[in-house]
Motif scaffolding. Sequence first.
Motif, PDB file in Angstrom:
ATOM      1  N   GLN A  32       0.834  -1.207   0.000  1.00 52.87           N
ATOM      2  CA  GLN A  32       0.000   0.000   0.000  1.00 52.87           C
ATOM      3  C   GLN A  32       0.866   1.252   0.000  1.00 52.87           C
ATOM      4  OE1 GLN A  32      -3.280   0.160  -0.337  1.00 52.87           O
ATOM      5  NE2 GLN A  32      -3.286   2.375  -0.244  1.00 52.87           N
ATOM      6  N   GLN A  33       1.918   1.226   0.811  1.00 47.19           N
ATOM      7  CA  GLN A  33       2.819   2.369   0.879  1.00 47.19           C
ATOM      8  C   GLN A  33       3.511   2.584  -0.466  1.00 47.19           C
ATOM      9  OE1 GLN A  33       5.867   1.967   3.843  1.00 47.19           O
ATOM     10  NE2 GLN A  33       6.623   4.044   3.587  1.00 47.19           N
ATOM     11  N   LYS A  34       3.940   1.493  -1.099  1.00 43.96           N
ATOM     12  CA  LYS A  34       4.566   1.580  -2.414  1.00 43.96           C
ATOM     13  C   LYS A  34       3.606   2.172  -3.437  1.00 43.96           C
ATOM     14  CE  LYS A  34       8.088  -1.649  -3.954  1.00 43.96           C
ATOM     15  NZ  LYS A  34       8.353  -3.018  -4.384  1.00 43.96           N
ATOM     16  N   LYS A  35       2.355   1.717  -3.382  1.00 41.55           N
ATOM     17  CA  LYS A  35       1.336   2.191  -4.313  1.00 41.55           C
ATOM     18  C   LYS A  35       1.093   3.689  -4.124  1.00 41.55           C
ATOM     19  CE  LYS A  35      -3.379   1.063  -5.734  1.00 41.55           C
ATOM     20  NZ  LYS A  35      -4.557   0.235  -5.449  1.00 41.55           N
ATOM     21  N   GLU A  36       1.036   4.126  -2.867  1.00 49.10           N
ATOM     22  CA  GLU A  36       0.821   5.542  -2.579  1.00 49.10           C
ATOM     23  C   GLU A  36       1.999   6.382  -3.066  1.00 49.10           C
ATOM     24  OE1 GLU A  36       0.009   5.800   1.601  1.00 49.10           O
ATOM     25  OE2 GLU A  36      -1.976   4.881   1.387  1.00 49.10           O
ATOM     26  N   GLU A  37       3.215   5.864  -2.890  1.00 46.56           N
ATOM     27  CA  GLU A  37       4.389   6.595  -3.350  1.00 46.56           C
ATOM     28  C   GLU A  37       4.367   6.741  -4.869  1.00 46.56           C
ATOM     29  OE1 GLU A  37       7.845   4.606  -1.842  1.00 46.56           O
ATOM     30  OE2 GLU A  37       7.412   5.180   0.225  1.00 46.56           O
ATOM     31  N   LYS A  38       4.012   5.675  -5.565  1.00 48.83           N
ATOM     32  CA  LYS A  38       3.919   5.747  -7.028  1.00 48.83           C
ATOM     33  C   LYS A  38       2.862   6.760  -7.440  1.00 48.83           C
ATOM     34  CE  LYS A  38       5.410   1.344  -8.922  1.00 48.83           C
ATOM     35  NZ  LYS A  38       4.987   0.146  -9.652  1.00 48.83           N
ATOM     36  N   SER A  39       1.732   6.726  -6.746  1.00 47.52           N
ATOM     37  CA  SER A  39       0.642   7.640  -7.055  1.00 47.52           C
ATOM     38  C   SER A  39       1.077   9.084  -6.833  1.00 47.52           C
ATOM     39  CB  SER A  39      -0.568   7.311  -6.178  1.00 47.52           C
ATOM     40  OG  SER A  39      -1.589   8.236  -6.394  1.00 47.52           O
ATOM     41  N   GLN A  40       1.760   9.324  -5.718  1.00 50.65           N
ATOM     42  CA  GLN A  40       2.231  10.678  -5.423  1.00 50.65           C
ATOM     43  C   GLN A  40       3.238  11.143  -6.470  1.00 50.65           C
ATOM     44  OE1 GLN A  40       3.772  10.747  -1.418  1.00 50.65           O
ATOM     45  NE2 GLN A  40       2.015  11.907  -0.700  1.00 50.65           N
ATOM     46  N   ASN A  41       4.152  10.246  -6.849  1.00 53.07           N
ATOM     47  CA  ASN A  41       5.147  10.616  -7.854  1.00 53.07           C
ATOM     48  C   ASN A  41       4.479  10.956  -9.169  1.00 53.07           C
ATOM     49  OD1 ASN A  41       7.282  10.297  -6.106  1.00 53.07           O
ATOM     50  ND2 ASN A  41       7.758   8.217  -6.758  1.00 53.07           N
ATOM     51  N   GLY A  42       3.482  10.179  -9.550  1.00 55.74           N
ATOM     52  CA  GLY A  42       2.751  10.461 -10.774  1.00 55.74           C
ATOM     53  C   GLY A  42       2.017  11.781 -10.692  1.00 55.74           C
ATOM     54  N   PHE A  43       1.427  12.056  -9.540  1.00 54.34           N
ATOM     55  CA  PHE A  43       0.700  13.292  -9.300  1.00 54.34           C
ATOM     56  C   PHE A  43       1.644  14.485  -9.413  1.00 54.34           C
ATOM     57  CE2 PHE A  43      -1.315  16.357  -6.350  1.00 54.34           C
ATOM     58  CZ  PHE A  43      -2.559  16.435  -6.937  1.00 54.34           C
ATOM     59  N   VAL A  44       2.796  14.371  -8.782  1.00 56.89           N
ATOM     60  CA  VAL A  44       3.778  15.458  -8.803  1.00 56.89           C
ATOM     61  C   VAL A  44       4.282  15.680 -10.225  1.00 56.89           C
ATOM     62  CG1 VAL A  44       6.096  16.129  -8.042  1.00 56.89           C
ATOM     63  CG2 VAL A  44       4.474  15.188  -6.401  1.00 56.89           C
ATOM     64  N   LYS A  45       4.589  14.594 -10.937  1.00 56.16           N
ATOM     65  CA  LYS A  45       5.077  14.721 -12.305  1.00 56.16           C
ATOM     66  C   LYS A  45       4.020  15.358 -13.206  1.00 56.16           C
ATOM     67  CE  LYS A  45       8.257  10.837 -12.190  1.00 56.16           C
ATOM     68  NZ  LYS A  45       8.510   9.462 -12.658  1.00 56.16           N
ATOM     69  N   PHE A  46       2.756  14.954 -13.014  1.00 57.03           N
ATOM     70  CA  PHE A  46       1.674  15.503 -13.821  1.00 57.03           C
ATOM     71  C   PHE A  46       1.606  17.018 -13.650  1.00 57.03           C
ATOM     72  CE2 PHE A  46      -2.737  16.985 -13.939  1.00 57.03           C
ATOM     73  CZ  PHE A  46      -3.032  16.738 -15.278  1.00 57.03           C
ATOM     74  N   PHE A  47       1.618  17.478 -12.405  1.00 62.17           N
ATOM     75  CA  PHE A  47       1.510  18.912 -12.170  1.00 62.17           C
ATOM     76  C   PHE A  47       2.779  19.651 -12.557  1.00 62.17           C
ATOM     77  CE2 PHE A  47      -2.281  17.834  -9.745  1.00 62.17           C
ATOM     78  CZ  PHE A  47      -3.124  18.817 -10.230  1.00 62.17           C
ATOM     79  N   ALA A  48       3.910  18.995 -12.460  1.00 61.07           N
ATOM     80  CA  ALA A  48       5.151  19.637 -12.898  1.00 61.07           C
ATOM     81  C   ALA A  48       5.092  19.874 -14.403  1.00 61.07           C
ATOM     82  CB  ALA A  48       6.346  18.773 -12.536  1.00 61.07           C
ATOM     83  N   ARG A  49       4.598  18.869 -15.135  1.00 58.96           N
ATOM     84  CA  ARG A  49       4.461  19.030 -16.584  1.00 58.96           C
ATOM     85  C   ARG A  49       3.421  20.091 -16.895  1.00 58.96           C
ATOM     86  NH1 ARG A  49       2.742  13.662 -18.328  1.00 58.96           N
ATOM     87  NH2 ARG A  49       3.357  12.811 -16.351  1.00 58.96           N
TER      88      ARG A  49
END
Length: 91
Positions: free
Chosen positions: A56-73
């Motif tokens: 679950q923690q791994k999944k949340e980290e991936k989700s957060q990274n994707g979220f951050v990358k999306f907004f950075a782009r």
Amino acid sequence: MAKMREFEQKHSFDKVYKLKKEVLKELKGLDLTDSQRKKLTKLEKALDTEKKDHDQQKKEEKSQNGFVKFFARKNGAHSKNKQNESHEVER
């Protein structure tokens, strides 16, 4: 115990989990008393819970990274549009 902790630190959680599950499976095959079986079952449940939490923690980290990358782009694209607009206004 110290060697076990050292091994856990050097190897991935998934590898350690698989090894622990394998050992538990082998222990189940032994002739155990009822109380020993209960303790073994308890250990197995705790290990499975730890695995779920880790996943679950791994999944949340991936989700957060994707979220951050999306907004950075998104913000990068937005700032480029602003730059283009400011160049057009200057012309």
